[in-house]
Scaffold this active site. Structure first.
Site, mmCIF file in Angstrom:
data_model
loop_
_atom_site.group_PDB
_atom_site.id
_atom_site.type_symbol
_atom_site.label_atom_id
_atom_site.label_comp_id
_atom_site.label_asym_id
_atom_site.label_seq_id
_atom_site.Cartn_x
_atom_site.Cartn_y
_atom_site.Cartn_z
ATOM 1 N N ILE A 1 0.835 -1.209 0.000
ATOM 2 C CA ILE A 1 0.000 0.000 0.000
ATOM 3 C C ILE A 1 0.866 1.254 0.000
ATOM 4 C CG2 ILE A 1 -1.684 1.322 1.370
ATOM 5 C CD1 ILE A 1 -2.766 -1.446 2.374
ATOM 6 N N ASP B 1 13.283 3.087 10.896
ATOM 7 C CA ASP B 1 12.595 2.072 11.695
ATOM 8 C C ASP B 1 11.561 2.843 12.507
ATOM 9 O OD1 ASP B 1 11.606 0.285 13.507
ATOM 10 O OD2 ASP B 1 13.560 -0.395 14.250
ATOM 11 N N TYR C 1 -2.872 -7.883 16.257
ATOM 12 C CA TYR C 1 -3.109 -6.979 15.127
ATOM 13 C C TYR C 1 -4.357 -6.129 15.374
ATOM 14 C CZ TYR C 1 -3.541 -5.527 10.217
ATOM 15 O OH TYR C 1 -3.626 -4.798 9.050
ATOM 16 N N LYS D 1 -4.697 -2.025 15.659
ATOM 17 C CA LYS D 1 -5.455 -1.239 14.678
ATOM 18 C C LYS D 1 -6.641 -0.512 15.324
ATOM 19 C CE LYS D 1 -2.869 -2.014 11.090
ATOM 20 N NZ LYS D 1 -2.105 -0.944 10.445
ATOM 21 N N VAL E 1 -6.199 -6.444 1.237
ATOM 22 C CA VAL E 1 -5.633 -5.724 0.085
ATOM 23 C C VAL E 1 -4.529 -6.615 -0.476
ATOM 24 C CG1 VAL E 1 -4.580 -3.582 -0.723
ATOM 25 C CG2 VAL E 1 -6.009 -3.561 1.356
ATOM 26 N N THR F 1 -1.386 -7.418 -1.373
ATOM 27 C CA THR F 1 -0.013 -6.917 -1.196
ATOM 28 C C THR F 1 0.870 -8.090 -0.746
ATOM 29 O OG1 THR F 1 -0.196 -6.513 1.165
ATOM 30 C CG2 THR F 1 -0.964 -4.733 -0.293
HETATM 31 N N1 LIG Z 1 -2.584 -6.055 2.945
HETATM 32 C C1 LIG Z 1 -3.724 -6.043 3.621
HETATM 33 O O1 LIG Z 1 -4.578 -6.923 3.460
HETATM 34 C C2 LIG Z 1 -4.001 -4.911 4.597
HETATM 35 C C3 LIG Z 1 -5.320 -4.698 4.998
HETATM 36 C C4 LIG Z 1 -5.612 -3.685 5.887
HETATM 37 C C5 LIG Z 1 -4.597 -2.893 6.368
HETATM 38 N N2 LIG Z 1 -3.300 -3.111 5.993
HETATM 39 C C6 LIG Z 1 -2.281 -2.247 6.559
HETATM 40 O O2 LIG Z 1 -1.639 -1.552 5.518
HETATM 41 C C7 LIG Z 1 -0.305 -1.211 5.913
HETATM 42 C C8 LIG Z 1 0.650 -1.644 4.802
HETATM 43 O O3 LIG Z 1 0.508 -3.037 4.630
HETATM 44 P P1 LIG Z 1 0.912 -3.770 3.266
HETATM 45 O O4 LIG Z 1 -0.116 -4.788 3.012
HETATM 46 O O5 LIG Z 1 1.259 -2.780 2.244
HETATM 47 O O6 LIG Z 1 2.208 -4.551 3.786
HETATM 48 P P2 LIG Z 1 3.638 -4.813 3.138
HETATM 49 O O7 LIG Z 1 4.241 -5.854 3.996
HETATM 50 O O8 LIG Z 1 3.517 -5.040 1.678
HETATM 51 O O9 LIG Z 1 4.395 -3.412 3.374
HETATM 52 C C9 LIG Z 1 4.699 -2.968 4.645
HETATM 53 C C10 LIG Z 1 5.974 -2.164 4.579
HETATM 54 O O10 LIG Z 1 6.247 -1.667 5.905
HETATM 55 C C11 LIG Z 1 7.645 -1.784 6.124
HETATM 56 N N3 LIG Z 1 7.908 -1.850 7.558
HETATM 57 C C12 LIG Z 1 7.585 -2.851 8.420
HETATM 58 N N4 LIG Z 1 8.046 -2.566 9.637
HETATM 59 C C13 LIG Z 1 8.670 -1.354 9.560
HETATM 60 C C14 LIG Z 1 9.349 -0.529 10.482
HETATM 61 N N5 LIG Z 1 9.517 -0.895 11.771
HETATM 62 N N6 LIG Z 1 9.847 0.652 10.054
HETATM 63 C C15 LIG Z 1 9.711 1.038 8.754
HETATM 64 N N7 LIG Z 1 9.103 0.281 7.825
HETATM 65 C C16 LIG Z 1 8.587 -0.904 8.221
HETATM 66 C C17 LIG Z 1 8.035 -3.070 5.408
HETATM 67 O O11 LIG Z 1 9.445 -3.115 5.144
HETATM 68 C C18 LIG Z 1 7.199 -2.987 4.153
HETATM 69 O O12 LIG Z 1 7.888 -2.341 3.100
HETATM 70 C C19 LIG Z 1 -0.059 -1.932 7.237
HETATM 71 O O13 LIG Z 1 -0.224 -0.994 8.288
HETATM 72 C C20 LIG Z 1 -1.166 -2.966 7.282
HETATM 73 O O14 LIG Z 1 -1.534 -3.308 8.594
HETATM 74 C C21 LIG Z 1 -2.981 -4.100 5.102
#
Ligand SMILES: NC(=O)c1ccc[n+]([C@@H]2O[C@H](COP(=O)([O-])OP(=O)(O)OC[C@H]3O[C@@H](n4cnc5c(N)ncnc54)[C@H](O)[C@@H]3O)[C@@H](O)[C@H]2O)c1
Length: 279
Positions: free
Chosen positions: A21, A71, A179, A183, A212, A214
């Protein structure tokens, strides 16, 4: 300009920008017309690659993109990211907090791993708090952006912050206590920060998608193979959201069209959590 371009200028800072995302949202900001974009992630190589790729989508002739290693669970690292952004571009107009970890160890509450619980809160909620605190400190010192339309000129405020929540910000599901707790807390943070920052005219909202597609979702599919069927059964559209659907909504929330939207947490689930059954 593409028909999607809705920002004329501005500087965006996106965490989690190496993947999923965050990465797609950063690309959408480039396409929407920002002049500066910071790709921040703990995965610095991924952030650098995404920053490079973004140049092909940029619509602003002045566009520049930089990658910053961060981080988010480390307060000093977050402050360095914010300082680097202001040093590079002079201000931060849009701040997107997408860095996060998923439901890494599904377990019912009696068997929940407390180390995982702490780590999830450290990244997803404490990390978001560090970002919101440091970014609002920078935003409150800057001049508001102005917008001129057929009705005249109005202030867009000193910035817009989007925290990426989840449908688990509102509903619970079995085996997701860490989680879901993180959230839900993110909505409290979003509302509190929004009300505290009214006086600075900084808007803070959350977007709350269900599944989503990803790398995070793909990792969940590996852990829980029956998830693909669950998503089809639960989603009225029989699919997860695309990253583009989430990114476009985030850009809209940062645009002049959303200048009256503040302190909200919008569920994006195609109607999955409506009480009415969708056949
Ligand atoms: N994919 C889904 O189904 C979904 C649904 C609802 C919400 N979300 C939320 O969307 C957000 C992004 O998720 P995504 O699906 O794109 O995941 P993803 O794993 O594809 O991307 C997450 C990114 O965050 C980075 N990250 C993790 N820990 C970190 C830290 N301590 N410092 C800096 N960067 C860090 C990772 O390196 C990665 O690039 C998250 O907060 C997740 O909870 C995802």
């Amino acid at each position: 300009m593409s028909s999607k371009t809705i920002l004329n200028d501005g500087v965006a800072l996106v965490t989690g920008a190496a993947s999923g995302i965050g990465r797609e949202t950063a690309f959408a900001f480039a396409e929407a017309g920002v002049r500066g974009l910071v790709f921040a992630d703990i995965n610095d190589q991924g952030a650098r690659e995404a920053a490079e790729e973004s140049k092909q989508y940029a619509k602003n002739g002045q566009y520049r993109a930089v990658a910053v290693k961060v981080d988010v669970s480390d307060e000093a690292s977050v402050q360095s990211m914010v300082d680097a952004t202001v040093k590079e571009f002079g201000r931060i107009d849009y701040s997107i907090n997408s860095a996060g970890i998923g439901n890494v160890n599904p377990a019912l509450t009696p068997d929940a791993d407390l180390e995982v619980f702490s780590r999830t809160l450290e990244t997803n909620i404490k990390g978001t708090m560090f970002c919101v605190r440091a970014v609002t400190r920078a935003m409150k010192e800057q001049e508001p952006l102005m917008h001129t339309s057929r009705h005249g000129t109005r202030s867009l405020g000193r910035g817009s912050i989007i925290n990426v929540g989840s449908v688990n910000s509102y509903v619970a599901a079995p085996g997701m206590v860490s989680y879901t707790t993180s959230k839900h807390a993110l909505i409290g943070l979003t509302k509190s920060a929004a009300i505290d920052c009214l006086k600075y005219h900084i808007r803070i909202n959350a977007v709350c998608p269900s599944w989503v597609d990803t790398p995070m979702m793909q990792a969940s599919l590996k852990r829980v193979p029956q998830l693909a069927q669950i998503i089809k059964a639960v989603s009225p559209l029989k699919r997860a959201a695309t990253v583009e659907e989430v990114a476009d909504y985030i850009v809209f929330l940062c645009s002049p069209s959303a200048s009256y939207i503040n302190g909200t947490g919008l569920i994006m689930d195609a109607g999955a959590t409506l009480t009415a059954h969708v056949a």
